[in-house]
Scaffold this active site. Sequence first.
Site, PDB file in Angstrom:
ATOM      1  N   GLU A 183     -13.605  35.077 -14.569  1.00 50.67           N
ATOM      2  CA  GLU A 183     -13.756  36.502 -14.272  1.00 50.67           C
ATOM      3  C   GLU A 183     -14.702  37.134 -15.287  1.00 50.67           C
ATOM      4  O   GLU A 183     -15.441  38.058 -14.967  1.00 50.67           O
ATOM      5  CB  GLU A 183     -12.403  37.217 -14.299  1.00 50.67           C
ATOM      6  CG  GLU A 183     -12.476  38.677 -13.880  1.00 50.67           C
ATOM      7  CD  GLU A 183     -11.123  39.282 -13.594  1.00 50.67           C
ATOM      8  OE1 GLU A 183     -10.936  40.467 -13.941  1.00 50.67           O
ATOM      9  OE2 GLU A 183     -10.243  38.596 -13.035  1.00 50.67           O
ATOM     10  N   SER A 232      -9.250  39.935 -18.784  1.00 53.01           N
ATOM     11  CA  SER A 232      -8.854  38.750 -18.023  1.00 53.01           C
ATOM     12  C   SER A 232      -9.985  37.725 -18.003  1.00 53.01           C
ATOM     13  O   SER A 232     -11.110  38.041 -17.612  1.00 53.01           O
ATOM     14  CB  SER A 232      -8.476  39.129 -16.592  1.00 53.01           C
ATOM     15  OG  SER A 232      -7.332  39.950 -16.582  1.00 53.01           O
ATOM     16  N   ARG A 263     -12.316  40.772  -6.572  1.00 45.97           N
ATOM     17  CA  ARG A 263     -13.107  40.745  -7.806  1.00 45.97           C
ATOM     18  C   ARG A 263     -14.576  40.389  -7.561  1.00 45.97           C
ATOM     19  O   ARG A 263     -15.205  39.710  -8.373  1.00 45.97           O
ATOM     20  CB  ARG A 263     -12.487  39.783  -8.826  1.00 45.97           C
ATOM     21  CG  ARG A 263     -11.085  40.146  -9.257  1.00 45.97           C
ATOM     22  CD  ARG A 263     -11.024  41.490  -9.977  1.00 45.97           C
ATOM     23  NE  ARG A 263      -9.656  41.823 -10.326  1.00 45.97           N
ATOM     24  CZ  ARG A 263      -8.810  42.516  -9.549  1.00 45.97           C
ATOM     25  NH1 ARG A 263      -9.234  42.975  -8.366  1.00 45.97           N
ATOM     26  NH2 ARG A 263      -7.591  42.775  -9.938  1.00 45.97           N
TER      27      ARG A 263
END
Length: 316
Positions: free
Chosen positions: A298, A228, A179
């Site tokens: 995130e 998320s 990520r």
Amino acid sequence: MEADLLAHLSDPARGLRGKLTPNADLAKVTWFRTGGPADLLFQPADEEDLARFLALLPEEVPLTVVGIGSNLLVRDGGVEGVVVRLATKGFGEVAAFGGERIQAGAAASDKRLAAVALEAGLGGFHFLHGIPGSVGGAIRMNGGANGVETADRLVEARALDRSGAVHTLSRAEMGFTYRHAEAPEELIFVSALFEGPQTDPAAIRQAMAEVEHHRETTQPVREKTGGSTFKNPPGTSAWREVDRAGCRGFAVGDAEMSAMHCNFMINRGTATGHDLEALGEEVRRRVFQSSGILLEWEIRRIGRFVPGREVEGFRP
């Protein structure tokens, strides 16, 4: 300064073709539907227009780039300086060529890229069908799902730097990790080249259907959400740790950790940016107390706090 900057950039002699909007309401472009205004919003007509704008923009003016707003929390005090938002009209084209490759503009949706891959019979793009973001965002954060990441499909990415100069970064030069990409923050991605193996379209369709079913049955896709909230920690899932800490359905004002998927924050109606960020930091605190795990955001958070309404980031 904003008035002088607007006058400077709006001068017809500068040759800009994109749209300049002072005091632009960013709540309209985020999926949370919250947040303060941008001092100045620029939506370039195309890559050439963006390069010209960047060359004209004084170095001291803060610059922020946003995509379709699906993974973005804008604070209530708004965003200082200039916000650049790429539109699909100039940056949204997606085309397959050369047998196993696809060229995609940064403003194209992940879902559109997956659809073109299906049309071309290219496998390995099905995971993008369930990610509600843009190609530029997927590149910047190495977006992924279902065990596949953007890094697995990217060949190279094209970007402009703060001066408007063009850079082409290979997959290795992107510095992908989970990520995250190590590419310089100043770079604005405008397009990317991807590749995937020739695959039976029926198998691709089935994989995409499974992604869609999973998303529809486990995620609050019809809510005002940002996807998320936290990255998955090593060896476990963020939602599992949030649940263990008793935060499923936990709320601050109208901001709530979804009862359906507790790694998703939702705006139940009138949540502010402050409510959402305060909720996230309180969840981080409770998870750390519960398991000793420090969750990482995130969701990208940008902008200024309203004075007296700051949210302090949790630190053990």
